[in-house]
Design a protein around this motif. Structure first.
Motif, PDB file in Angstrom:
ATOM      1  N   GLY A 106       0.878  -1.286   0.069  1.00 57.17           N
ATOM      2  CA  GLY A 106       0.199   0.081   0.061  1.00 57.17           C
ATOM      3  C   GLY A 106       0.906   1.187  -0.063  1.00 57.17           C
ATOM      4  O   GLY A 106       1.940   1.075   0.131  1.00 57.17           O
ATOM      5  N   GLY A 107       0.215   2.407   0.090  1.00 55.72           N
ATOM      6  CA  GLY A 107       0.848   3.577   0.069  1.00 55.72           C
ATOM      7  C   GLY A 107       1.681   3.929   1.383  1.00 55.72           C
ATOM      8  O   GLY A 107       1.033   3.249   2.343  1.00 55.72           O
ATOM      9  N   LEU A 108       2.660   4.475   1.515  1.00 54.98           N
ATOM     10  CA  LEU A 108       3.634   4.544   2.791  1.00 54.98           C
ATOM     11  C   LEU A 108       2.825   5.725   3.686  1.00 54.98           C
ATOM     12  O   LEU A 108       2.192   6.522   3.269  1.00 54.98           O
ATOM     13  N   ASP A 109       2.440   5.600   4.825  1.00 54.52           N
ATOM     14  CA  ASP A 109       1.700   5.994   5.924  1.00 54.52           C
ATOM     15  C   ASP A 109       3.109   6.518   6.640  1.00 54.52           C
ATOM     16  O   ASP A 109       3.294   6.012   7.895  1.00 54.52           O
ATOM     17  N   LEU A 110       3.533   7.577   6.452  1.00 53.43           N
ATOM     18  CA  LEU A 110       4.833   8.301   7.225  1.00 53.43           C
ATOM     19  C   LEU A 110       4.624   8.630   8.637  1.00 53.43           C
ATOM     20  O   LEU A 110       5.375   8.514   9.601  1.00 53.43           O
ATOM     21  N   GLY A 111       3.413   8.911   8.848  1.00 53.06           N
ATOM     22  CA  GLY A 111       2.934   9.056  10.158  1.00 53.06           C
ATOM     23  C   GLY A 111       2.705   8.155  11.084  1.00 53.06           C
ATOM     24  O   GLY A 111       2.082   8.298  12.290  1.00 53.06           O
ATOM     25  N   ALA A 112       2.333   6.959  10.830  1.00 53.76           N
ATOM     26  CA  ALA A 112       2.223   5.775  11.537  1.00 53.76           C
ATOM     27  C   ALA A 112       2.973   5.329  12.502  1.00 53.76           C
ATOM     28  O   ALA A 112       2.379   4.768  13.407  1.00 53.76           O
ATOM     29  N   LEU A 113       4.041   5.477  12.222  1.00 53.58           N
ATOM     30  CA  LEU A 113       5.230   5.257  13.402  1.00 53.58           C
ATOM     31  C   LEU A 113       5.634   6.534  14.133  1.00 53.58           C
ATOM     32  O   LEU A 113       6.149   7.636  13.247  1.00 53.58           O
ATOM     33  N   SER A 114       5.815   6.612  15.414  1.00 50.24           N
ATOM     34  CA  SER A 114       6.665   7.775  16.154  1.00 50.24           C
ATOM     35  C   SER A 114       8.013   7.664  15.869  1.00 50.24           C
ATOM     36  O   SER A 114       8.486   6.617  14.999  1.00 50.24           O
ATOM     37  N   PRO A 115       8.676   8.815  15.947  1.00 49.94           N
ATOM     38  CA  PRO A 115      10.074   8.845  15.597  1.00 49.94           C
ATOM     39  C   PRO A 115      10.836   7.726  16.487  1.00 49.94           C
ATOM     40  O   PRO A 115      11.878   7.151  15.850  1.00 49.94           O
ATOM     41  N   GLU A 116      10.506   7.473  17.527  1.00 52.89           N
ATOM     42  CA  GLU A 116      11.196   6.618  18.163  1.00 52.89           C
ATOM     43  C   GLU A 116      10.794   5.142  17.525  1.00 52.89           C
ATOM     44  O   GLU A 116      11.823   4.077  17.391  1.00 52.89           O
ATOM     45  N   GLN A 117       9.826   4.705  17.041  1.00 55.93           N
ATOM     46  CA  GLN A 117       9.178   3.493  16.332  1.00 55.93           C
ATOM     47  C   GLN A 117      10.165   3.435  14.933  1.00 55.93           C
ATOM     48  O   GLN A 117      10.624   2.280  14.652  1.00 55.93           O
ATOM     49  N   GLN A 118      10.136   4.483  14.461  1.00 55.73           N
ATOM     50  CA  GLN A 118      10.877   4.649  13.221  1.00 55.73           C
ATOM     51  C   GLN A 118      12.451   4.121  13.464  1.00 55.73           C
ATOM     52  O   GLN A 118      13.184   3.482  12.738  1.00 55.73           O
ATOM     53  N   ALA A 119      12.961   4.652  14.647  1.00 53.62           N
ATOM     54  CA  ALA A 119      14.595   4.611  14.811  1.00 53.62           C
ATOM     55  C   ALA A 119      14.560   2.996  15.127  1.00 53.62           C
ATOM     56  O   ALA A 119      15.535   2.429  14.792  1.00 53.62           O
ATOM     57  N   GLN A 120      13.538   2.424  15.743  1.00 51.71           N
ATOM     58  CA  GLN A 120      13.684   0.947  16.319  1.00 51.71           C
ATOM     59  C   GLN A 120      13.612   0.270  14.923  1.00 51.71           C
ATOM     60  O   GLN A 120      14.275  -0.896  14.916  1.00 51.71           O
ATOM     61  N   LEU A 121      12.737   0.594  14.059  1.00 54.14           N
ATOM     62  CA  LEU A 121      12.421  -0.180  13.020  1.00 54.14           C
ATOM     63  C   LEU A 121      13.537  -0.085  12.074  1.00 54.14           C
ATOM     64  O   LEU A 121      14.496  -0.893  11.448  1.00 54.14           O
TER      65      LEU A 121
END
Length: 93
Positions: free
Chosen positions: A9-24
């Motif tokens: 699907g399309g990317l939902d850049l707001g779906a993850l918090s900055p901390e979750q993005q860093a963990q990912l």
């Protein structure tokens, strides 16, 4: 529009918090490192894949699924891989 059936699907850049993005991102990096270490320590994987791809390119089978099944169930495949591993080891020494 998102292709729900395939999971892409399309990317939902707001779906993850900055901390979750860093963990990912850390998870992805660690996974790539682990995969690279595994592949470097298991040369037979490279030989299996390169041998299969070489045969596909040479023979260009109509039914790739059937060809793959026959290729990977060849009773002589383990012996062929062992022979190639030995040849590579001899080239290094």
């Amino acid at each position: 529009m998102a292709d729900v059936a395939s999971g892409w699907g399309g990317l939902d850049l707001g779906a993850l918090s900055p901390e979750q993005q860093a963990q990912l991102m850390e998870f992805k990096i660690n996974t790539r490192i682990a995969n690279e270490k595994y592949l470097r320590s298991h040369k037979e994987v490279e030989l299996l894949l390169s041998g299969f791809l070489r045969e596909v390119m040479l023979r260009r089978p109509e039914n790739i699924h059937e060809f793959a099944a026959e290729h990977f169930t060849d009773p002589e495949l383990p012996m062929k891989i062992q022979k190639k591993l030995a040849e590579k080891a001899n080239q290094i020494n």
